[in-house]
Design an enzyme around this catalytic site. Sequence first.
Site, PDB file in Angstrom:
ATOM      1  N   THR A  43      59.819  21.385 176.543  1.00 34.14           N
ATOM      2  CA  THR A  43      60.315  22.264 175.423  1.00 34.14           C
ATOM      3  C   THR A  43      62.064  22.375 175.630  1.00 34.14           C
ATOM      4  O   THR A  43      62.572  22.810 174.666  1.00 34.14           O
ATOM      5  CB  THR A  43      59.792  23.481 175.339  1.00 34.14           C
ATOM      6  OG1 THR A  43      59.885  24.247 176.581  1.00 34.14           O
ATOM      7  CG2 THR A  43      58.296  23.197 174.934  1.00 34.14           C
ATOM      8  N   HIS A  48      63.685  24.599 184.678  1.00 34.25           N
ATOM      9  CA  HIS A  48      64.517  25.812 185.430  1.00 34.25           C
ATOM     10  C   HIS A  48      63.803  26.360 186.528  1.00 34.25           C
ATOM     11  O   HIS A  48      62.639  25.637 186.938  1.00 34.25           O
ATOM     12  CB  HIS A  48      65.039  26.822 184.510  1.00 34.25           C
ATOM     13  CG  HIS A  48      63.632  27.455 183.699  1.00 34.25           C
ATOM     14  ND1 HIS A  48      62.696  28.235 184.244  1.00 34.25           N
ATOM     15  CD2 HIS A  48      63.078  27.402 182.516  1.00 34.25           C
ATOM     16  CE1 HIS A  48      61.633  28.703 183.523  1.00 34.25           C
ATOM     17  NE2 HIS A  48      61.723  28.091 182.445  1.00 34.25           N
ATOM     18  N   HIS A  51      59.947  27.177 186.994  1.00 33.81           N
ATOM     19  CA  HIS A  51      59.018  26.045 187.389  1.00 33.81           C
ATOM     20  C   HIS A  51      59.018  25.707 188.756  1.00 33.81           C
ATOM     21  O   HIS A  51      58.000  24.929 189.315  1.00 33.81           O
ATOM     22  CB  HIS A  51      59.567  25.073 186.465  1.00 33.81           C
ATOM     23  CG  HIS A  51      59.123  24.849 185.029  1.00 33.81           C
ATOM     24  ND1 HIS A  51      60.559  24.952 184.299  1.00 33.81           N
ATOM     25  CD2 HIS A  51      58.426  25.134 184.020  1.00 33.81           C
ATOM     26  CE1 HIS A  51      60.223  25.304 182.982  1.00 33.81           C
ATOM     27  NE2 HIS A  51      58.909  25.273 182.785  1.00 33.81           N
ATOM     28  N   LYS A  85      54.956  35.188 174.386  1.00 28.18           N
ATOM     29  CA  LYS A  85      56.108  35.070 173.782  1.00 28.18           C
ATOM     30  C   LYS A  85      56.251  36.309 172.516  1.00 28.18           C
ATOM     31  O   LYS A  85      55.335  36.391 171.890  1.00 28.18           O
ATOM     32  CB  LYS A  85      56.318  33.677 173.045  1.00 28.18           C
ATOM     33  CG  LYS A  85      56.237  32.484 174.289  1.00 28.18           C
ATOM     34  CD  LYS A  85      57.381  32.576 175.044  1.00 28.18           C
ATOM     35  CE  LYS A  85      57.649  31.511 176.137  1.00 28.18           C
ATOM     36  NZ  LYS A  85      56.572  31.466 177.090  1.00 28.18           N
ATOM     37  N   ARG A  89      57.758  30.192 168.357  1.00 26.19           N
ATOM     38  CA  ARG A  89      58.737  29.371 169.122  1.00 26.19           C
ATOM     39  C   ARG A  89      59.437  28.223 167.745  1.00 26.19           C
ATOM     40  O   ARG A  89      58.586  27.904 166.811  1.00 26.19           O
ATOM     41  CB  ARG A  89      58.151  28.224 170.115  1.00 26.19           C
ATOM     42  CG  ARG A  89      57.578  28.871 171.237  1.00 26.19           C
ATOM     43  CD  ARG A  89      56.902  27.866 172.126  1.00 26.19           C
ATOM     44  NE  ARG A  89      56.691  28.368 173.516  1.00 26.19           N
ATOM     45  CZ  ARG A  89      57.310  28.094 174.361  1.00 26.19           C
ATOM     46  NH1 ARG A  89      58.595  27.602 174.545  1.00 26.19           N
ATOM     47  NH2 ARG A  89      56.747  28.517 175.833  1.00 26.19           N
ATOM     48  N   GLN A 179      45.000  22.926 175.224  1.00 25.72           N
ATOM     49  CA  GLN A 179      45.008  22.951 176.644  1.00 25.72           C
ATOM     50  C   GLN A 179      43.754  23.009 177.221  1.00 25.72           C
ATOM     51  O   GLN A 179      43.583  22.436 178.545  1.00 25.72           O
ATOM     52  CB  GLN A 179      45.953  24.171 177.396  1.00 25.72           C
ATOM     53  CG  GLN A 179      46.245  24.242 178.670  1.00 25.72           C
ATOM     54  CD  GLN A 179      47.216  25.144 179.130  1.00 25.72           C
ATOM     55  OE1 GLN A 179      48.381  25.457 178.498  1.00 25.72           O
ATOM     56  NE2 GLN A 179      47.074  25.690 180.335  1.00 25.72           N
ATOM     57  N   ASP A 200      50.643  33.752 183.319  1.00 26.14           N
ATOM     58  CA  ASP A 200      50.665  33.914 181.908  1.00 26.14           C
ATOM     59  C   ASP A 200      49.899  32.855 180.951  1.00 26.14           C
ATOM     60  O   ASP A 200      49.311  32.678 179.864  1.00 26.14           O
ATOM     61  CB  ASP A 200      52.002  33.809 181.225  1.00 26.14           C
ATOM     62  CG  ASP A 200      53.040  32.485 181.564  1.00 26.14           C
ATOM     63  OD1 ASP A 200      52.563  31.919 182.489  1.00 26.14           O
ATOM     64  OD2 ASP A 200      53.733  32.006 180.852  1.00 26.14           O
ATOM     65  N   LYS A 235      63.227  38.126 183.509  1.00 23.56           N
ATOM     66  CA  LYS A 235      62.367  37.071 184.071  1.00 23.56           C
ATOM     67  C   LYS A 235      63.223  36.244 185.180  1.00 23.56           C
ATOM     68  O   LYS A 235      64.502  35.958 185.241  1.00 23.56           O
ATOM     69  CB  LYS A 235      61.931  35.942 183.236  1.00 23.56           C
ATOM     70  CG  LYS A 235      60.738  35.458 183.265  1.00 23.56           C
ATOM     71  CD  LYS A 235      60.166  34.565 182.013  1.00 23.56           C
ATOM     72  CE  LYS A 235      58.957  34.174 182.042  1.00 23.56           C
ATOM     73  NZ  LYS A 235      58.297  33.272 180.991  1.00 23.56           N
ATOM     74  N   LYS A 238      66.518  33.692 185.278  1.00 24.06           N
ATOM     75  CA  LYS A 238      67.350  34.051 183.994  1.00 24.06           C
ATOM     76  C   LYS A 238      68.393  35.149 184.460  1.00 24.06           C
ATOM     77  O   LYS A 238      68.026  36.095 184.912  1.00 24.06           O
ATOM     78  CB  LYS A 238      66.721  34.352 182.802  1.00 24.06           C
ATOM     79  CG  LYS A 238      65.759  33.261 182.292  1.00 24.06           C
ATOM     80  CD  LYS A 238      65.239  33.479 180.818  1.00 24.06           C
ATOM     81  CE  LYS A 238      64.260  32.287 180.394  1.00 24.06           C
ATOM     82  NZ  LYS A 238      63.735  32.446 179.254  1.00 24.06           N
ATOM     83  N   THR A 239      69.683  34.869 184.034  1.00 27.68           N
ATOM     84  CA  THR A 239      70.726  35.771 184.382  1.00 27.68           C
ATOM     85  C   THR A 239      71.652  36.276 183.201  1.00 27.68           C
ATOM     86  O   THR A 239      71.314  35.531 182.016  1.00 27.68           O
ATOM     87  CB  THR A 239      71.585  35.262 185.459  1.00 27.68           C
ATOM     88  OG1 THR A 239      72.524  34.161 184.740  1.00 27.68           O
ATOM     89  CG2 THR A 239      70.827  34.812 186.579  1.00 27.68           C
TER      90      THR A 239
END
Length: 424
Positions: A43, A48, A51, A85, A89, A179, A200, A235, A238-239
Amino acid sequence: MNYINLLDELKQRNLIFHITNEDLLKKKIKNNFISLYCGFDPTADSLHIGHLLPLITLKRFQIAGHTPIVLIGGATSLIGDPSFKSKERLLNLTNNIKIWTGKIIKQISSFLNFHCGSNSAVILNNKEWFEKMNILSFLRDIGKHFSINTMINREAVKQRIQRLDQGISFTEFSYNLLQAYDFFILNKKKEVSLQIGGSDQWGNISAGMHLINRISRKSVYGLTLPLLTQSNGMKFGKTESGTIWLDPQKTTPYKFYQFWNNIEDIYVYDFLRLFTFLNCNEIQIREKNKYKNNQIIHDKLFLSKYMTQLVHGKKNLSAAERITNILFLKNINKIKKSDFQQLKKDGIPSIEVYKIKDLQEALVLCSLAQSRTQAKNMIISNSISINSNKITNKNYIFCDNDKIFCEFTLLSRGKKHHCLIHWK
C-alpha cells in the site's frame, strides 16, 4: 536456535500476543518442520519499521529449520485492510501497486534466505489466484462459510460501524474473507499450517483457520505479534516528523540510526529481545547491570548499530556513524562528500548560498541567531563553531578553508543546533 524450544523462546522475548492451540503447535514444530506465512500488502512504495517484527520472526522460524512464505497482497491491496483503521483507506491504482510490489519484494529479500535448500524462503502474490476467480464462485464457495453476525461483531469492524461519520464500505468489509481465502489456498497448495501477523490481524487469521476447518477439515494455527506503541500512544515507527521507512531514499540510514539511538530508555531491553538474536540470558544480565558503567548507553548504541546494519548494511551503518561523530563528537576529518549530501537530506537545517558577507550574517540566515547583535554575542560567548572549530572573532569572514570539498560548511551553535551551508 533449536526448533524444539522455539515457542518458548518467542515467549521469553515477549513476541507472542495471541496463539491458538499452543500445546499442539509446540508438539507439531518439535516433531516436524512446518511452512508458515505472513502477508504484506503493498500500500506504499516501502515497508516501514512496523514491519520489522514479522520479518524478523519469519527469520527466527527459518533459522530453526521451518519454511517461511511471504505473501504479497497484490489483490488485497486493491481493497485495503480496515483492521483498526479509523477511516476508509484511499484505493490505490493498479499500476502503483505493481511498482510498489517490486520495491517491497527487494526489501524483504534481504531478511530471508532464498537459497538454503529445503527450507528456502518463498515469495508469492495473491493476485495469482484472485485474478482467476469470478465473484459468483467466491460468494458461493467461500462466502457461504461466513456468518455476517460474527463478522460485524469483530472488534475492528464494530468500531467502524459505531462511527456514523465514517462507517465501513462493503469493499473493506469483504477484506476478511479475502485474507481467509489466502490462508486456505496456501494450506492447500503449500501445506502452510501457521499464519503470523500483528495483533491487529487476529480476526483475519481466525477467519482463515475457520475456512480451512470448514472446507478441508484440517487444524491450522495462528500466532500474532504485539503491536508496539510509544509512551505517547503513537504507533512505533511513526514520529512527529513522519514514518520511519526501510527505503534509504525515504528515511536515510543516518536518520534511521538516530531513531534507534533516541528511543526512550524503558524500551531498550524489550527491543533487544524483540528485534535482535542476542541470547535472552545475556539480555537479562545487561538489563540487570544497566546502571553500572553507563551500560544502558552502550546497549542502546548496540541496538542502533545492529538495526541499521540489519536493514541498510555495513556501508550505510559506517556512514551513519561518521555523521553522528561529526555532529556529536566533532570528528569532521573523516567525513565524505556523500555524508554531507546525506546530512543535507536528513532534515538537518541547510541553506544554499552564493556569497555571505560574514559569520554574523550566516548565523542569521541559518536561523541560529535572530539578529546580528545576537549573533555577535554568541560568537563572543564562545558558542559558535565552523566545522567543529570554535570561532571567537566577532567579525569573522569565511575563507576557502571553511568550505569542505569546496562546497560545504557546518555551522554550529553549542552541541545540538546545526546548519549546513551549501556553497553554490
